[in-house]
Design an enzyme around this catalytic site. Structure first.
Site, PDB file in Angstrom:
ATOM      1  N   SER A   1       0.829  -1.205   0.000  1.00  0.00           N
ATOM      2  CA  SER A   1       0.000   0.000   0.000  1.00  0.00           C
ATOM      3  C   SER A   1       0.862   1.254   0.000  1.00  0.00           C
ATOM      4  CB  SER A   1      -0.931  -0.029   1.212  1.00  0.00           C
ATOM      5  OG  SER A   1      -0.199  -0.347   2.376  1.00  0.00           O
TER       6      SER A   1
ATOM      7  N   GLN B   1      14.702  16.569   7.027  1.00  0.00           N
ATOM      8  CA  GLN B   1      13.300  16.241   7.288  1.00  0.00           C
ATOM      9  C   GLN B   1      13.188  14.883   8.008  1.00  0.00           C
ATOM     10  OE1 GLN B   1      10.919  15.015   3.887  1.00  0.00           O
ATOM     11  NE2 GLN B   1       9.562  16.741   4.241  1.00  0.00           N
TER      12      GLN B   1
ATOM     13  N   PHE C   1      11.501  14.177  11.700  1.00  0.00           N
ATOM     14  CA  PHE C   1      10.388  13.223  11.898  1.00  0.00           C
ATOM     15  C   PHE C   1      10.777  12.145  12.901  1.00  0.00           C
ATOM     16  CE2 PHE C   1       8.475  13.532   7.342  1.00  0.00           C
ATOM     17  CZ  PHE C   1       7.788  14.657   7.723  1.00  0.00           C
TER      18      PHE C   1
ATOM     19  N   GLU D   1       0.911   5.543   1.117  1.00  0.00           N
ATOM     20  CA  GLU D   1       0.273   6.549   1.977  1.00  0.00           C
ATOM     21  C   GLU D   1       0.500   7.963   1.431  1.00  0.00           C
ATOM     22  OE1 GLU D   1       0.732   5.998   6.256  1.00  0.00           O
ATOM     23  OE2 GLU D   1       1.149   8.140   6.436  1.00  0.00           O
TER      24      GLU D   1
ATOM     25  N   THR E   1      -3.697  10.362   5.248  1.00  0.00           N
ATOM     26  CA  THR E   1      -3.570  10.725   6.666  1.00  0.00           C
ATOM     27  C   THR E   1      -4.633  11.746   7.082  1.00  0.00           C
ATOM     28  OG1 THR E   1      -2.012  12.514   6.271  1.00  0.00           O
ATOM     29  CG2 THR E   1      -1.079  10.320   6.624  1.00  0.00           C
TER      30      THR E   1
ATOM     31  N   HIS F   1       4.158  -1.113   3.271  1.00  0.00           N
ATOM     32  CA  HIS F   1       3.337   0.111   3.223  1.00  0.00           C
ATOM     33  C   HIS F   1       4.321   1.272   3.055  1.00  0.00           C
ATOM     34  CE1 HIS F   1       0.028   2.883   4.289  1.00  0.00           C
ATOM     35  NE2 HIS F   1       0.908   3.529   5.022  1.00  0.00           N
TER      36      HIS F   1
ATOM     37  N   TYR G   1       4.420  -0.460  16.534  1.00  0.00           N
ATOM     38  CA  TYR G   1       5.700   0.232  16.747  1.00  0.00           C
ATOM     39  C   TYR G   1       6.812  -0.771  17.073  1.00  0.00           C
ATOM     40  CZ  TYR G   1       2.530   4.128  16.846  1.00  0.00           C
ATOM     41  OH  TYR G   1       1.563   5.032  16.481  1.00  0.00           O
TER      42      TYR G   1
ATOM     43  N   ALA H   1      -4.817  14.926  13.625  1.00  0.00           N
ATOM     44  CA  ALA H   1      -5.524  14.736  14.892  1.00  0.00           C
ATOM     45  C   ALA H   1      -6.191  16.050  15.294  1.00  0.00           C
ATOM     46  CB  ALA H   1      -4.549  14.276  15.965  1.00  0.00           C
TER      47      ALA H   1
ATOM     48  N   ARG I   1      -5.014   6.849  17.411  1.00  0.00           N
ATOM     49  CA  ARG I   1      -5.290   7.838  18.449  1.00  0.00           C
ATOM     50  C   ARG I   1      -4.907   9.228  17.955  1.00  0.00           C
ATOM     51  NH1 ARG I   1      -1.436   8.775  23.524  1.00  0.00           N
ATOM     52  NH2 ARG I   1      -0.282   9.689  21.784  1.00  0.00           N
ATOM     53  N   GLY I   2      -3.713   9.333  17.350  1.00  0.00           N
ATOM     54  CA  GLY I   2      -3.203  10.638  16.972  1.00  0.00           C
ATOM     55  C   GLY I   2      -2.512  11.288  18.157  1.00  0.00           C
ATOM     56  N   ASP I   3      -1.908  12.432  17.920  1.00  0.00           N
ATOM     57  CA  ASP I   3      -1.262  13.193  18.986  1.00  0.00           C
ATOM     58  C   ASP I   3      -2.025  14.478  19.165  1.00  0.00           C
ATOM     59  OD1 ASP I   3       0.916  11.467  19.630  1.00  0.00           O
ATOM     60  OD2 ASP I   3       1.717  11.941  17.632  1.00  0.00           O
TER      61      ASP I   3
ATOM     62  N   LYS J   1      -5.754  -3.383  20.913  1.00  0.00           N
ATOM     63  CA  LYS J   1      -6.338  -2.945  19.631  1.00  0.00           C
ATOM     64  C   LYS J   1      -6.743  -4.156  18.801  1.00  0.00           C
ATOM     65  CE  LYS J   1      -2.774  -0.005  18.601  1.00  0.00           C
ATOM     66  NZ  LYS J   1      -2.049   1.158  18.051  1.00  0.00           N
TER      67      LYS J   1
HETATM   68  P1  FAD Z   1      -2.452   4.134  20.696  1.00  0.00           P
HETATM   69  O1  FAD Z   1      -2.476   2.764  20.162  1.00  0.00           O
HETATM   70  O2  FAD Z   1      -3.641   4.607  21.458  1.00  0.00           O
HETATM   71  O3  FAD Z   1      -1.159   4.248  21.626  1.00  0.00           O
HETATM   72  C1  FAD Z   1      -0.682   5.518  22.071  1.00  0.00           C
HETATM   73  C2  FAD Z   1       0.158   5.335  23.348  1.00  0.00           C
HETATM   74  O4  FAD Z   1      -0.710   5.019  24.438  1.00  0.00           O
HETATM   75  C3  FAD Z   1       1.175   4.190  23.307  1.00  0.00           C
HETATM   76  O5  FAD Z   1       2.277   4.593  24.066  1.00  0.00           O
HETATM   77  C4  FAD Z   1       0.450   3.033  23.952  1.00  0.00           C
HETATM   78  O6  FAD Z   1       1.330   2.111  24.567  1.00  0.00           O
HETATM   79  C5  FAD Z   1      -0.415   3.756  24.994  1.00  0.00           C
HETATM   80  N1  FAD Z   1      -1.711   3.078  25.189  1.00  0.00           N
HETATM   81  C6  FAD Z   1      -2.514   2.595  24.209  1.00  0.00           C
HETATM   82  N2  FAD Z   1      -3.651   2.087  24.724  1.00  0.00           N
HETATM   83  C7  FAD Z   1      -3.571   2.277  26.060  1.00  0.00           C
HETATM   84  C8  FAD Z   1      -4.459   1.981  27.128  1.00  0.00           C
HETATM   85  N3  FAD Z   1      -5.648   1.410  26.902  1.00  0.00           N
HETATM   86  N4  FAD Z   1      -4.051   2.324  28.376  1.00  0.00           N
HETATM   87  C9  FAD Z   1      -2.833   2.914  28.603  1.00  0.00           C
HETATM   88  N5  FAD Z   1      -1.973   3.224  27.614  1.00  0.00           N
HETATM   89  C10 FAD Z   1      -2.330   2.907  26.362  1.00  0.00           C
HETATM   90  N6  FAD Z   1      -1.119  10.447  13.347  1.00  0.00           N
HETATM   91  C11 FAD Z   1      -2.058  11.326  12.908  1.00  0.00           C
HETATM   92  O7  FAD Z   1      -2.355  12.302  13.602  1.00  0.00           O
HETATM   93  N7  FAD Z   1      -2.698  11.166  11.703  1.00  0.00           N
HETATM   94  C12 FAD Z   1      -2.436  10.097  10.913  1.00  0.00           C
HETATM   95  O8  FAD Z   1      -3.031   9.979   9.828  1.00  0.00           O
HETATM   96  C13 FAD Z   1      -1.462   9.137  11.352  1.00  0.00           C
HETATM   97  N8  FAD Z   1      -1.188   8.046  10.614  1.00  0.00           N
HETATM   98  C14 FAD Z   1      -0.342   7.088  11.119  1.00  0.00           C
HETATM   99  C15 FAD Z   1      -0.149   5.898  10.391  1.00  0.00           C
HETATM  100  C16 FAD Z   1       0.691   4.908  10.870  1.00  0.00           C
HETATM  101  C17 FAD Z   1       0.865   3.635  10.087  1.00  0.00           C
HETATM  102  C18 FAD Z   1       1.411   5.107  12.094  1.00  0.00           C
HETATM  103  C19 FAD Z   1       2.355   4.063  12.611  1.00  0.00           C
HETATM  104  C20 FAD Z   1       1.226   6.282  12.812  1.00  0.00           C
HETATM  105  C21 FAD Z   1       0.344   7.281  12.347  1.00  0.00           C
HETATM  106  N9  FAD Z   1       0.110   8.455  13.055  1.00  0.00           N
HETATM  107  C22 FAD Z   1      -0.812   9.361  12.604  1.00  0.00           C
HETATM  108  C23 FAD Z   1       0.833   8.730  14.301  1.00  0.00           C
HETATM  109  C24 FAD Z   1       0.062   8.244  15.538  1.00  0.00           C
HETATM  110  O9  FAD Z   1      -1.172   8.925  15.635  1.00  0.00           O
HETATM  111  C25 FAD Z   1       0.913   8.537  16.763  1.00  0.00           C
HETATM  112  O10 FAD Z   1       2.031   7.664  16.774  1.00  0.00           O
HETATM  113  C26 FAD Z   1       0.193   8.519  18.104  1.00  0.00           C
HETATM  114  O11 FAD Z   1       1.100   9.012  19.099  1.00  0.00           O
HETATM  115  C27 FAD Z   1      -0.266   7.154  18.577  1.00  0.00           C
HETATM  116  O12 FAD Z   1      -1.339   6.701  17.868  1.00  0.00           O
HETATM  117  P2  FAD Z   1      -1.811   5.171  18.043  1.00  0.00           P
HETATM  118  O13 FAD Z   1      -3.017   4.993  17.240  1.00  0.00           O
HETATM  119  O14 FAD Z   1      -0.690   4.244  17.846  1.00  0.00           O
HETATM  120  O15 FAD Z   1      -2.183   5.211  19.622  1.00  0.00           O
END
Ligand code: FAD
Length: 287
Positions: free
Chosen positions: A12, A210, A214, A14, A45, A264, A143, A48, A103-105, A163
């Site tokens: 895929s 860059q 990142f 992105e 993408t 990907h 990760y 957030a 989740r996003g940041d 998840k």
């Molecule tokens: P989560 O899976 O929720 O994890 C976030 C953190 O919280 C981790 O440290 C995890 O260990 C911890 N955690 C998770 N669940 C729990 C729980 N239930 N209790 C306690 N701790 C927990 N960002 C964007 O804003 N837009 C995008 O389009 C985007 N695309 C991405 C695509 C890919 C393939 C990847 C790898 C990342 C992408 N990101 C994007 C970045 C991502 O949003 C960030 O890395 C963000 O910090 C974490 O998102 P996540 O979905 O992995 O979060």
């Protein structure tokens, strides 16, 4: 579930949504070039907090209009259930059947009080399954070098498993340049009984400044020897790209040889570096 080696590879690409109409016109040319490779899907993408909401919709819409399989990303932090429901309803009406659920940041300036109805991506996955059943295939983030906020690898793995248990069908990893990190992560997942395909995310190397920025933000490691070589090229972009290409090509070869279920590509909206990798790897092009 078939074992990974018997599955059709998922390759895929992105994109991120452009900010201007001119940017969209340029992106269309890159999309045409990438589409000729016949990737399994394009992902788009999502900022957030909804910062690219319209841009993501427009890009997804355009891709769908071209009959291209598209997986929008959806980052839940800062959103309410109602907002997410609205977005997903719209996607379902457009015939979208795959999502990257994140989740996003939290965007800077958005306080903890505005984090919305979701704290973590597993809650988004559960919500999608509860409200939309199996309408969407759900990809989540993984990760291999562990999420920068996780503190502890074992806990990060537990959180990744949440998840999967919530209903994720597959995962795409953060990029990395050390194949052992990926294979080690896969092994830990297998020990935990996690069997979904985990597709490595591949970031071509074309711009050192860059990439270093990142990588510092997302916690991806650039091995020291690679960093030193890239720094050493200074303004010699051609040599940097040639070296970067060889590094990423070898990484992809190791991943494929080791049984990765696909690749990907983080294209950064540039088709050239991905096309070259795709061709030299001999990935299927659908022709
Ligand atoms: P989560 O899976 O929720 O994890 C976030 C953190 O919280 C981790 O440290 C995890 O260990 C911890 N955690 C998770 N669940 C729990 C729980 N239930 N209790 C306690 N701790 C927990 N960002 C964007 O804003 N837009 C995008 O389009 C985007 N695309 C991405 C695509 C890919 C393939 C990847 C790898 C990342 C992408 N990101 C994007 C970045 C991502 O949003 C960030 O890395 C963000 O910090 C974490 O998102 P996540 O979905 O992995 O979060």
């Amino acid at each position: 579930m078939p074992s990974e080696s018997t599955q059709i590879p998922i390759h895929s690409v992105e994109l991120f949504p452009p900010k201007t109409p001119e940017g969209m016109e340029k992106l269309k040319l890159e999309i045409a070039s990438l589409n000729s490779l016949a990737p399994t899907f394009f992902s788009v993408t999502y900022g957030a907090g909804g910062s690219t909401r319209e841009g993501t919709f427009d890009t997804v819409n355009w891709l769908r209009g071209q009959g291209i399989d598209t997986a929008p990303h959806l980052a839940c932090i800062g959103s309410t259930r109602e907002q997410v429901r609205e977005i997903l309803t719209q996607y379902r009406e457009q015939g979208i059947d795959r999502l990257v659920a994140l989740r996003g940041d939290m965007p800077s300036g958005m306080g903890a009080g505005n984090s919305g109805d979701f704290r973590y991506a597993n809650e988004l996955v559960s919500f999608v399954r509860a409200e939309f059943g199996d309408s969407f295939m759900i990809e989540v983030a993984a990760y291999p070098e562990y999420h920068p906020q996780s503190g502890n690898p074992a806990r990060d793995l537990e959180n990744f498993k949440r998840k999967v248990e919530a209903g994720a069908d597959g995962a795409i990893t953060q990029y990395f340049y050390n194949a052992d990190a990926y294979f080690g992560f896969l092994e830990s997942c297998r020990k935990e009984g996690i069997g979904i395909p985990i597709v490595p995310g591949i970031m071509p190397i074309t711009n050192y400044t860059q990439l270093a920025r990142f990588s510092d933000t997302c916690g991806a490691e650039i091995p020291r020897w690679i960093r030193r070589r890239l720094e050493g090229y200074g303004d010699d972009v051609e040599s940097l790209r040639a070296f970067g290409h060889e590094i990423v090509l070898n990484l992809c070869r190791q991943l494929i040889a080791g049984g990765a279920p696909g690749l990907h590509f983080y294209t950064m909206n540039q088709s050239g570096p991905v096309r070259r990798l795709w061709t030299e790897l001999g990935l299927p092009t659908g022709v």
